[in-house]
Design a protein around this motif. Structure first.
Motif, PDB file in Angstrom:
ATOM      1  N   GLU A  83     -40.468 -31.474  60.553  1.00 51.81           N
ATOM      2  CA  GLU A  83     -40.155 -30.464  59.558  1.00 51.81           C
ATOM      3  C   GLU A  83     -39.090 -30.998  58.598  1.00 51.81           C
ATOM      4  N   ALA A  84     -39.127 -30.514  57.379  1.00 51.06           N
ATOM      5  CA  ALA A  84     -38.148 -30.908  56.362  1.00 51.06           C
ATOM      6  C   ALA A  84     -37.878 -29.712  55.466  1.00 51.06           C
ATOM      7  N   GLN A  85     -36.754 -29.749  54.778  1.00 47.81           N
ATOM      8  CA  GLN A  85     -36.375 -28.654  53.885  1.00 47.81           C
ATOM      9  C   GLN A  85     -35.619 -29.206  52.694  1.00 47.81           C
ATOM     10  N   THR A  86     -35.798 -28.586  51.556  1.00 48.79           N
ATOM     11  CA  THR A  86     -35.033 -28.947  50.376  1.00 48.79           C
ATOM     12  C   THR A  86     -34.882 -27.724  49.493  1.00 48.79           C
ATOM     13  N   MET A  87     -34.012 -27.819  48.494  1.00 45.86           N
ATOM     14  CA  MET A  87     -33.868 -26.722  47.548  1.00 45.86           C
ATOM     15  C   MET A  87     -35.035 -26.760  46.572  1.00 45.86           C
ATOM     16  N   GLN A  88     -35.458 -25.595  46.128  1.00 43.02           N
ATOM     17  CA  GLN A  88     -36.608 -25.505  45.240  1.00 43.02           C
ATOM     18  C   GLN A  88     -36.394 -26.274  43.935  1.00 43.02           C
ATOM     19  N   ARG A  89     -35.142 -26.402  43.518  1.00 39.38           N
ATOM     20  CA  ARG A  89     -34.844 -27.102  42.267  1.00 39.38           C
ATOM     21  C   ARG A  89     -34.917 -28.620  42.405  1.00 39.38           C
ATOM     22  N   ASN A  90     -35.024 -29.124  43.623  1.00 42.35           N
ATOM     23  CA  ASN A  90     -35.042 -30.569  43.858  1.00 42.35           C
ATOM     24  C   ASN A  90     -36.473 -31.097  43.739  1.00 42.35           C
ATOM     25  N   ALA A  91     -36.907 -31.306  42.513  1.00 45.02           N
ATOM     26  CA  ALA A  91     -38.287 -31.725  42.259  1.00 45.02           C
ATOM     27  C   ALA A  91     -38.592 -33.086  42.874  1.00 45.02           C
ATOM     28  N   ALA A  92     -37.605 -33.988  42.884  1.00 42.43           N
ATOM     29  CA  ALA A  92     -37.839 -35.330  43.427  1.00 42.43           C
ATOM     30  C   ALA A  92     -38.145 -35.268  44.922  1.00 42.43           C
ATOM     31  N   ALA A  93     -37.366 -34.473  45.666  1.00 40.71           N
ATOM     32  CA  ALA A  93     -37.602 -34.365  47.107  1.00 40.71           C
ATOM     33  C   ALA A  93     -38.933 -33.688  47.398  1.00 40.71           C
ATOM     34  N   ILE A  94     -39.261 -32.648  46.641  1.00 43.35           N
ATOM     35  CA  ILE A  94     -40.550 -31.975  46.838  1.00 43.35           C
ATOM     36  C   ILE A  94     -41.689 -32.935  46.585  1.00 43.35           C
ATOM     37  N   GLY A  95     -41.586 -33.738  45.524  1.00 45.05           N
ATOM     38  CA  GLY A  95     -42.620 -34.723  45.243  1.00 45.05           C
ATOM     39  C   GLY A  95     -42.749 -35.753  46.348  1.00 45.05           C
ATOM     40  N   LEU A  96     -41.620 -36.176  46.909  1.00 44.98           N
ATOM     41  CA  LEU A  96     -41.630 -37.144  48.007  1.00 44.98           C
ATOM     42  C   LEU A  96     -42.353 -36.585  49.225  1.00 44.98           C
ATOM     43  N   TYR A  97     -42.012 -35.349  49.612  1.00 46.29           N
ATOM     44  CA  TYR A  97     -42.640 -34.774  50.797  1.00 46.29           C
ATOM     45  C   TYR A  97     -44.139 -34.567  50.591  1.00 46.29           C
ATOM     46  N   LYS A  98     -44.525 -34.142  49.421  1.00 51.93           N
ATOM     47  CA  LYS A  98     -45.956 -33.956  49.152  1.00 51.93           C
ATOM     48  C   LYS A  98     -46.690 -35.291  49.199  1.00 51.93           C
ATOM     49  N   LYS A  99     -46.072 -36.337  48.686  1.00 58.21           N
ATOM     50  CA  LYS A  99     -46.682 -37.665  48.700  1.00 58.21           C
ATOM     51  C   LYS A  99     -46.940 -38.137  50.123  1.00 58.21           C
ATOM     52  N   LEU A 100     -46.053 -37.764  51.036  1.00 57.55           N
ATOM     53  CA  LEU A 100     -46.187 -38.176  52.426  1.00 57.55           C
ATOM     54  C   LEU A 100     -47.016 -37.204  53.257  1.00 57.55           C
ATOM     55  N   GLY A 101     -47.635 -36.222  52.614  1.00 56.20           N
ATOM     56  CA  GLY A 101     -48.557 -35.326  53.306  1.00 56.20           C
ATOM     57  C   GLY A 101     -47.924 -34.119  53.953  1.00 56.20           C
ATOM     58  N   PHE A 102     -46.673 -33.814  53.605  1.00 58.15           N
ATOM     59  CA  PHE A 102     -46.059 -32.599  54.121  1.00 58.15           C
ATOM     60  C   PHE A 102     -46.682 -31.380  53.438  1.00 58.15           C
ATOM     61  N   THR A 103     -46.794 -30.299  54.188  1.00 59.53           N
ATOM     62  CA  THR A 103     -47.346 -29.047  53.681  1.00 59.53           C
ATOM     63  C   THR A 103     -46.248 -27.990  53.615  1.00 59.53           C
ATOM     64  N   ARG A 104     -46.199 -27.266  52.533  1.00 62.48           N
ATOM     65  CA  ARG A 104     -45.233 -26.174  52.394  1.00 62.48           C
ATOM     66  C   ARG A 104     -45.652 -25.026  53.298  1.00 62.48           C
ATOM     67  N   ILE A 105     -44.766 -24.611  54.216  1.00 65.08           N
ATOM     68  CA  ILE A 105     -45.116 -23.556  55.168  1.00 65.08           C
ATOM     69  C   ILE A 105     -44.304 -22.280  54.974  1.00 65.08           C
ATOM     70  N   ASP A 106     -43.203 -22.367  54.238  1.00 61.46           N
ATOM     71  CA  ASP A 106     -42.378 -21.179  54.032  1.00 61.46           C
ATOM     72  C   ASP A 106     -41.374 -21.464  52.933  1.00 61.46           C
ATOM     73  N   SER A 107     -40.720 -20.408  52.479  1.00 65.69           N
ATOM     74  CA  SER A 107     -39.627 -20.535  51.528  1.00 65.69           C
ATOM     75  C   SER A 107     -38.530 -19.580  51.959  1.00 65.69           C
ATOM     76  N   GLY A 108     -37.328 -19.824  51.468  1.00 68.44           N
ATOM     77  CA  GLY A 108     -36.218 -18.973  51.808  1.00 68.44           C
ATOM     78  C   GLY A 108     -35.387 -18.637  50.596  1.00 68.44           C
ATOM     79  N   ALA A 109     -34.678 -17.519  50.655  1.00 66.68           N
ATOM     80  CA  ALA A 109     -33.817 -17.092  49.567  1.00 66.68           C
ATOM     81  C   ALA A 109     -32.369 -17.097  50.032  1.00 66.68           C
ATOM     82  N   VAL A 110     -31.479 -17.501  49.119  1.00 68.49           N
ATOM     83  CA  VAL A 110     -30.035 -17.440  49.355  1.00 68.49           C
ATOM     84  C   VAL A 110     -29.483 -16.327  48.468  1.00 68.49           C
ATOM     85  N   TYR A 111     -28.734 -15.408  49.069  1.00 71.40           N
ATOM     86  CA  TYR A 111     -28.255 -14.230  48.351  1.00 71.40           C
ATOM     87  C   TYR A 111     -26.737 -14.249  48.207  1.00 71.40           C
TER      88      TYR A 111
END
Length: 332
Positions: A301-329
């Motif tokens: 499992e891995a997690q990053t902030m939604q604004r971190n486009a580079a990390a999201i691109g990296l995880y998608k490239k390696l075949g990670f699937t988005r399974i959930d999201s979270g909100a900070v209030y």
């Protein structure tokens, strides 16, 4: 506080015969029984034992019984809330300037919402009383004093979208969403390393070192990650031996989505500023995933902030699937 068909704090209607109090040493069995009764909340890692609760919550050096409030009806626990604080800027000590309501757990029932609202108010009063200038809802690093390993996945995710009742609680009481996390997962049974010219060049010019149980970088990291088995993968320049990148993973004993499957969580990825955009993180995480696959780990499992486009691109490239999201209030 006792309520017998009367109006509760701040005008809230609260179930009769419910009283609110702070934590006592005899409470862990009540807390873990309540947690297990909320099995429909995917965000709560199950099963939870008393030993787990003591290890991941009560044993923290900054645990304060006054920050953990319980709603009691007769001899049954109906809910609890836990408030805490983050570290100083250099993560060397606790700071009470920023307060966070880490979690609210309430037994399902007709008065669930009213109990949660009363517990949230107790949490806010505690935080303000200790000096908090800003109030947050949902833990995310570094405002993550408790429940790593018990709520969410590899890291504290704020309040997960799969936990809508807790999101509604904060939104209905003056909090607004200020940031979002994205939670990823990768099964390793079918993992294959990406092969391209860039990755082959990185392989020729670097080597990977593995450090078991790396020392904590800060006091706060020792407090929050110290209970877990961690391993750090380091990418070194083959000629100079200089560290170019690192990736830290921790063992995950229980996962909410894959019970019984051996899992690992990616908790930190760092690339030296002079080595960015060279495919180093892709190569290093690939090597880590191959090693974990060899060891029999089934899920990462891995997690990053939604604004971190580079990390999201990296995880998608390696075949990670988005399974959930979270909100900070944050409360206005």
């Amino acid at each position: 506080m006792n309520n017998e068909g009367s109006t509760g704090i701040a005008g809230l209607r609260v179930r009769s015969l419910i009283h609110y109090r702070s934590f006592r040493n005899t409470d862990p069995p009540l807390l873990t029984e309540l947690w297990r009764s909320c099995a429909e909340r995917r965000s709560l890692v199950q099963p939870l034992s008393t030993a787990d609760f003591e290890q991941f919550v009560l044993n923290k050096p900054y645990f304060d019984r006054e920050g953990l409030w319980l709603a009691i009806e007769g001899e049954q626990l109906q809910g609890f809330v836990h408030a805490g604080f983050g570290p100083s800027e250099d993560e060397s000590t606790l700071s009470t300037e920023l307060g966070v309501t880490s979690i609210v757990v309430v037994r399902p029932g007709p008065e669930q919402t009213q109990i949660a609202e009363a517990l949230l108010q107790h949490s806010e009063e505690y935080l303000r009383g200790r000096g908090a200038q800003v109030l947050y809802g949902g833990s995310v690093r570094p405002l993550n004093p408790f429940y790593l390993g018990l709520y969410g996945g590899s890291e504290q995710p704020g309040v997960l979208d799969s936990d809508p009742a807790m999101q509604r609680l904060f939104l209905g009481h003056g909090y607004r969403e200020i940031d979002r996390t994205v939670v990823f997962q990768r099964t390793l049974a079918d993992f294959r390393a990406p092969v391209d010219r860039n990755q082959m060049q990185v392989r020729r010019s670097t080597q990977v070192a593995v450090v078991d149980e790396p020392p904590a970088k800060t006091w706060w990291e020792a407090c929050t990650l110290g209970e877990f088995e961690c391993v750090e993968y380091q990418l070194l320049d083959r000629g100079l031996g200089k560290q170019l990148a690192s990736a830290t993973l921790r063992g995950i004993e229980h996962t909410a989505t894959n019970p019984g499957v051996r899992a690992s969580g990616l908790v930190d990825v760092h690339v030296a500023s002079q080595a960015l955009h060279q495919g180093l993180a892709t190569f290093l995480i690939t090597e880590a995933l191959k090693e974990l696959q060899h060891q029999g780990v089934g899920v990462v499992e891995a997690q990053t902030m939604q604004r971190n486009a580079a990390a999201i691109g990296l995880y998608k490239k390696l075949g990670f699937t988005r399974i959930d999201s979270g909100a900070v209030y944050r409360k206005e």
